[in-house]
Enzyme design. Structure first.
Site, PDB file in Angstrom:
ATOM      1  N   ARG A 102       0.827  -1.192   0.000  1.00  0.00           N
ATOM      2  CA  ARG A 102       0.000   0.000   0.000  1.00  0.00           C
ATOM      3  C   ARG A 102       0.867   1.249   0.000  1.00  0.00           C
ATOM      4  O   ARG A 102       1.774   1.384   0.815  1.00  0.00           O
ATOM      5  CB  ARG A 102      -0.925   0.014   1.232  1.00  0.00           C
ATOM      6  CG  ARG A 102      -2.006   1.081   1.149  1.00  0.00           C
ATOM      7  CD  ARG A 102      -3.043   0.898   2.198  1.00  0.00           C
ATOM      8  NE  ARG A 102      -2.516   1.142   3.540  1.00  0.00           N
ATOM      9  CZ  ARG A 102      -3.272   1.287   4.617  1.00  0.00           C
ATOM     10  NH1 ARG A 102      -4.579   1.160   4.511  1.00  0.00           N
ATOM     11  NH2 ARG A 102      -2.724   1.510   5.788  1.00  0.00           N
ATOM     12  N   ASP A 203       4.173 -10.867  10.025  1.00  0.00           N
ATOM     13  CA  ASP A 203       5.167 -10.585  11.058  1.00  0.00           C
ATOM     14  C   ASP A 203       5.260 -11.728  12.055  1.00  0.00           C
ATOM     15  O   ASP A 203       6.359 -12.137  12.450  1.00  0.00           O
ATOM     16  CB  ASP A 203       4.811  -9.287  11.798  1.00  0.00           C
ATOM     17  CG  ASP A 203       5.249  -8.052  11.030  1.00  0.00           C
ATOM     18  OD1 ASP A 203       6.061  -8.177  10.097  1.00  0.00           O
ATOM     19  OD2 ASP A 203       4.778  -6.952  11.368  1.00  0.00           O
TER      20      ASP A 203
END
Length: 209
Positions: A102, A203
């Site tokens: 993004r 993550d």
């Protein structure tokens, strides 16, 4: 929209990986168990044709075999967490890659890299991405596949966790794309985080929290 059966086993697996105190080892191990279920469910949506074999006792077995060519396309980086399970289930499968992030200014998905098989237009595609939130990245990735000649009805979006907002976004624009997921969350909060959620899947899976 295809939601995995919400069995006690699946809920127990989700309980482990949703715990904020779960070790990375547990998160990866139990996530991969769910990913295997998702891959199997996604493969079950593909076309099959009748195939007869002879059993060791000399009898015919009227079975099935996959009727087309297949390709897996993970969306880098988090989607790569699902690639190993796909390779285990379908050895030798062709794998494409899409990298979208993004844009920090426009907030829109920006394509940085893609590498797809030359004959991808002739293939059924399992698109791999763990999280479907607002749907922006998924919509852009699907459009990229369509631009390369993939038929909309030949795309199966294998997704770990999603929300009604993401489902609506994808299904409204691409109604022939099938989505397979293990959980539909309540909603997105004001920061576009899923509730009750799982955190940042990539993550936690790759240990970059």
């Amino acid at each position: 929209m295809h939601l995995l059966p919400q069995t006690n086993q699946l809920r127990a697996l989700h309980t482990v990986i949703r715990d904020r105190n779960a070790s990375r080892e547990d998160f990866v191990f139990y996530s991969e168990r769910i990913i295997r279920m998702l891959i199997e469910a996604g493969l079950d949506l593909l076309p099959f044709e009748e195939h007869v074999v002879e059993t060791p006792v000399g009898r015919e077995y009227k079975g099935l075999r996959f009727a087309g060519k297949l390709c897996g396309v993970p969306i880098i980086r988090a989607g790569e967490s699902m690639e190993a399970e796909l390779r285990t289930v379908v050895p030798g499968i062709r794998i494409g890659k899409i990298l979208m992030q993004r844009d920090p200014v426009t907030k829109l998905p920006k394509l940085y890299y893609s590498k797809l098989p030359d004959d991808i237009a002739e293939r059924h595609v399992l698109m791999l991405e763990p999280m479907l939130a607002t749907g922006g990245t998924a919509l852009a990735a699907i459009q990229l596949l369509l631009d390369h000649g993939v038929q909309e009805e030949n795309i199966v979006f294998v997704n770990f966790i999603t929300v009604p907002e993401g489902i609506t976004a994808v299904c409204a624009r691409y109604p022939k794309v099938r989505i397979v997921t293990s959980s539909i969350e309540e909603r997105l909060n004001e920061n576009a985080y899923m509730l009750p959620g799982i955190g940042d899947f990539g993550d936690r899976f790759f240990g970059t929290v």
